[in-house]
Scaffold this motif. Structure first.
Motif, PDB file in Angstrom:
ATOM      1  N   TYR A 112       0.845  -1.209   0.000  1.00  0.00           N
ATOM      2  CA  TYR A 112       0.000   0.000   0.000  1.00  0.00           C
ATOM      3  C   TYR A 112       0.871   1.247   0.000  1.00  0.00           C
ATOM      4  O   TYR A 112       0.544   2.258   0.627  1.00  0.00           O
ATOM      5  CB  TYR A 112      -0.972  -0.040   1.181  1.00  0.00           C
ATOM      6  CG  TYR A 112      -1.831  -1.278   1.118  1.00  0.00           C
ATOM      7  CD1 TYR A 112      -2.631  -1.523   0.007  1.00  0.00           C
ATOM      8  CD2 TYR A 112      -1.798  -2.236   2.122  1.00  0.00           C
ATOM      9  CE1 TYR A 112      -3.380  -2.679  -0.105  1.00  0.00           C
ATOM     10  CE2 TYR A 112      -2.550  -3.391   2.024  1.00  0.00           C
ATOM     11  CZ  TYR A 112      -3.328  -3.610   0.904  1.00  0.00           C
ATOM     12  OH  TYR A 112      -4.058  -4.756   0.779  1.00  0.00           O
ATOM     13  N   LYS A 151      -4.422  -4.125  -4.022  1.00  0.00           N
ATOM     14  CA  LYS A 151      -2.972  -3.939  -3.961  1.00  0.00           C
ATOM     15  C   LYS A 151      -2.685  -2.620  -4.682  1.00  0.00           C
ATOM     16  O   LYS A 151      -3.256  -2.351  -5.738  1.00  0.00           O
ATOM     17  CB  LYS A 151      -2.254  -5.084  -4.667  1.00  0.00           C
ATOM     18  CG  LYS A 151      -0.735  -4.948  -4.671  1.00  0.00           C
ATOM     19  CD  LYS A 151      -0.104  -6.037  -5.530  1.00  0.00           C
ATOM     20  CE  LYS A 151       1.370  -5.751  -5.793  1.00  0.00           C
ATOM     21  NZ  LYS A 151       1.901  -6.673  -6.803  1.00  0.00           N
ATOM     22  N   TYR A 155      -8.290   2.881  -0.290  1.00  0.00           N
ATOM     23  CA  TYR A 155      -6.988   2.472   0.240  1.00  0.00           C
ATOM     24  C   TYR A 155      -5.956   3.585   0.073  1.00  0.00           C
ATOM     25  O   TYR A 155      -5.143   3.830   0.961  1.00  0.00           O
ATOM     26  CB  TYR A 155      -6.504   1.189  -0.463  1.00  0.00           C
ATOM     27  CG  TYR A 155      -7.028  -0.113   0.114  1.00  0.00           C
ATOM     28  CD1 TYR A 155      -8.391  -0.403   0.131  1.00  0.00           C
ATOM     29  CD2 TYR A 155      -6.156  -1.074   0.642  1.00  0.00           C
ATOM     30  CE1 TYR A 155      -8.861  -1.617   0.639  1.00  0.00           C
ATOM     31  CE2 TYR A 155      -6.608  -2.286   1.151  1.00  0.00           C
ATOM     32  CZ  TYR A 155      -7.962  -2.550   1.146  1.00  0.00           C
ATOM     33  OH  TYR A 155      -8.417  -3.739   1.645  1.00  0.00           O
ATOM     34  N   ARG A 156      -6.001   4.257  -1.075  1.00  0.00           N
ATOM     35  CA  ARG A 156      -5.040   5.338  -1.299  1.00  0.00           C
ATOM     36  C   ARG A 156      -5.213   6.447  -0.249  1.00  0.00           C
ATOM     37  O   ARG A 156      -4.238   7.046   0.206  1.00  0.00           O
ATOM     38  CB  ARG A 156      -5.199   5.934  -2.711  1.00  0.00           C
ATOM     39  CG  ARG A 156      -4.712   5.002  -3.829  1.00  0.00           C
ATOM     40  CD  ARG A 156      -4.891   5.634  -5.211  1.00  0.00           C
ATOM     41  NE  ARG A 156      -4.078   6.833  -5.350  1.00  0.00           N
ATOM     42  CZ  ARG A 156      -2.828   6.844  -5.786  1.00  0.00           C
ATOM     43  NH1 ARG A 156      -2.247   5.710  -6.130  1.00  0.00           N
ATOM     44  NH2 ARG A 156      -2.140   7.972  -5.872  1.00  0.00           N
TER      45      ARG A 156
END
Lengths: 430, 430
Positions: free
Chosen positions: B283, B396, B414-415
């Motif tokens: 990440y 991912k 996630y970012r």
């Protein structure tokens, strides 16, 4: 799964024999041997192996015991029944029963005669003496044995993957040559690479690669054993040894001058078509053609084996024209130290003027140049020649003074008798 | 002499199986599998095979029946007694009994679970669903099968010598790479090329060539079967699938943020020394290192698997310095799409600053670029990834936005959570 029996059997071999069959020789040796057997079987000759590349000290590289073991092994060979059957039953150059019964009966009991081996100045002096039909059969096996022992000596210390990659590189090189040759429309090419091959298995590989890669353009191999095993044409006609020996036997200068034609008279009676190929350079092509009888102009073709091949071929074309022959119906076979670039050039230059074909030798079956350290596998010029007949020295001049063999005073005499003028020297690579 | 029994036996094979052993997989899959088996064996996951190179239409190239036959064959495999003995008795990374009895008992009865195969838009959709420790074991065999079937499809029409020369060229290329690597003083390099190899026998050849050519510089192979057969070190540690699955299972954003560290906590308890290698890019490396607990700075090294490797390695060095660690005692493993020139550059750049080693993958075991017409054997980017865990999608990011996987909205989330800023896009070759 390992074939245990094969492995155990293989480990019993005292040596790994290089020449394993009397057919592992050039087809033209058999043709010439039959001719000699019929016409001059009692002539006593000496053949000698000569390394023209003195910088390669064969006696330092190759163990004498190993060399003797290989030569002795070759002396133990006899024609097998299957080999005899192939020679008797096969069609060569469109002709059945090329080899007559009397010759075959002799050949079926033939063994290679004794050899004489000495070391001198880092070289081997390997000579063979005796009846011409027997001694002449040593030429190709002796050369092949020396060449392969030299390869083995150089490769002896290499590791397994290093070796595999060496052969991968060599295979790639041969294949790239084949890919170039494939682009030549109308190409006809044969393997003439037995005598100075890297090794038997390598020649066999090269021949099969030519077969797959070139198809119909590949016209056969000079190697009888490979031709038999791979079901290919065995090709070749005649070589310098015939005029060399007959010239040495000449009693007068007139006889000497006529010797090269007399040899071909016998050949003319024996053979036809594509076997009627003139090899004109033994004592200089110019003189040979100028004084040739007219019946020779009717022969099928000419083989160019020394000198500048463009000039040699042009000379033959001019000669045919002067004798009223149509060159487009004639065949020129190039066979002197060829590689792909020259094959391309010669084919492009002469196509349409004459039928062209190529006998590709050392740079097909032994091009390992620059593939190992110090270029230790570079091809070199090893020959095995008739040096004497009935006690008299033989002479070869060829169209390249660098290739002349014989005692200096004899070379001078031959040059005078055959009216050989100035000749351009060309380096001899192979 | 042909071993007749072998030949008859071989001709009874319905197919030529590509994966013939459960050990024909990467060592780190076994390490991770044991970890998953002990810590998360009931997690339900979906793995999916994804061809990132859409221009290569695998479903047009590869026959579905053949693909199913290969996958079915792999499903029939069981760990053999000898394989089990090797896993139980061997020393891995200096440690005996790396694999514990409970895991080994499970693995000894293990079979690959069912697969789901469909064709869509010229591609195969190949998915595996079920318990994590079972499904995860499909990754390497599934990739290896697809890769080798693609090779076979391309090579299917080639003739015998054409094929031999193709491999001669490929061998020469590998060897030339090895000759260059041999010149790098202090090099440490391992084979990581199982998943995208040209074929099993080819990988085995490459590994043996590395062994002969590099000696001590060659530190082992990730492939367990080859390690076992060739008596080499089996190498590898952990991969993205661990943080990916644990992240997907997180219930809160806090848990999500902690997931990559939690995974490594379990690893920390299980392993020591050279198995303590951080893979920081799942990440984004920047965020991972910034928020990493101090005990992670004491780990042995970092593996750089995406993004600019010079920047990635420098970031790790800076991070170690900031945490009071001496980078010269640390190890950086480069493993992303390496070839010789980059290995030379990275080694020259970082030597002396940090210990460096290389995991060389696709361009070791599958560099057939430009060796066939239309470059039809060029490597391509095939991956097999966890796409869901307990019904939730996995994500991912990596240090290269081109390598991000997962649904777009999840990638965005996630970012944000992992505070991934701007990333430089780099083309993905393999």
């Amino acid at each position: 799964m390992v074939d245990i029996a094969t492995r155990v059997y293989n480990h019993r071999w005292r040596i790994d024999p290089i020449v394993r069959s009397l057919l592992d020789t050039d087809f033209y040796k058999l043709l010439m041997c039959q001719s000699v057997y019929r016409n001059a079987r009692d002539t006593q000759v000496t053949f000698s192996l000569i390394n023209r590349t003195k910088a390669i000290r064969l006696a330092d590289l190759i163990d004498e015991g190993e060399l003797r073991a290989q030569l002795d092994y070759a002396r133990g060979l006899r024609l097998t029944r299957g080999e005899s059957t192939w020679l008797r039953g096969n069609t060569f150059y469109g002709k059945r029963q090329m080899f007559r019964s009397d010759f075959m009966e002799w050949f079926e009991t033939f063994q290679l005669p004794p050899y004489h081996l000495e070391k001198r100045d880092g070289q081997y002096e390997l000579t063979f003496e005796g009846a011409w039909p027997e001694v002449m059969m040593w030429e190709i096996p002796a050369l092949a044995i020396l060449m392969e022992l030299r390869s083995r000596a150089v490769l002896g210390d290499m590791k397994r993957f290093e070796l595999q990659v060496l052969y991968a590189r060599a295979m790639t090189r041969v294949w790239e040559k084949i890919e170039r040759l494939r682009k030549i429309e109308g190409l006809k090419i044969a393997d003439f690479g037995t005598r100075r091959r890297h090794g038997f298995l390598w020649q066999d590989w090269c021949v099969q690669a030519m077969l797959e890669g070139l198809g119909e353009a590949f016209t056969g191999t000079s190697n009888c054993l490979i031709a038999m095993r791979r079901d290919l044409e065995a090709v070749g006609t005649n070589a310098h040894e015939l005029p060399m020996v007959f010239a040495a036997l000449a009693e007068t200068e007139h006889e000497l001058r006529q010797a090269p034609y007399k040899v071909l008279e016998a050949w003319h009676e024996e053979h036809e078509g594509n076997l009627r190929i003139i090899l004109p350079d033994t004592y200089g092509t110019n003189g040979f053609l100028a004084h040739a009888p007219d019946w020779l102009a009717a022969w099928t073709g000419v083989r160019i084996d020394s000198g500048n091949p463009f000039e040699g071929a042009q000379r033959a074309i001019d000669w045919w024209r002067a004798r009223g022959e149509d060159p487009r119906k004639k065949l020129i076979i190039f066979s002197d130290g060829l590689d792909v670039a020259q094959i391309e050039d010669l084919h492009a230059h002469f196509r349409g003027q004459v039928k062209v074909s190529f006998g590709w030798g050392t740079l097909l079956t032994n091009d390992f140049r620059k593939l190992v350290a110090e270029d230790a596998l570079a091809p070199f010029s090893l020959v095995c020649k008739a040096v004497a007949a009935n006690g008299r020295p033989t002479v070869k001049l060829s169209d390249n003074p660098e290739k002349a063999t014989g005692p200096a005073e004899e070379i001078a005499r031959y040059r005078r008798v055959f009216e050989v003028g100035a000749q351009a020297a060309m380096p001899v690579v192979v």
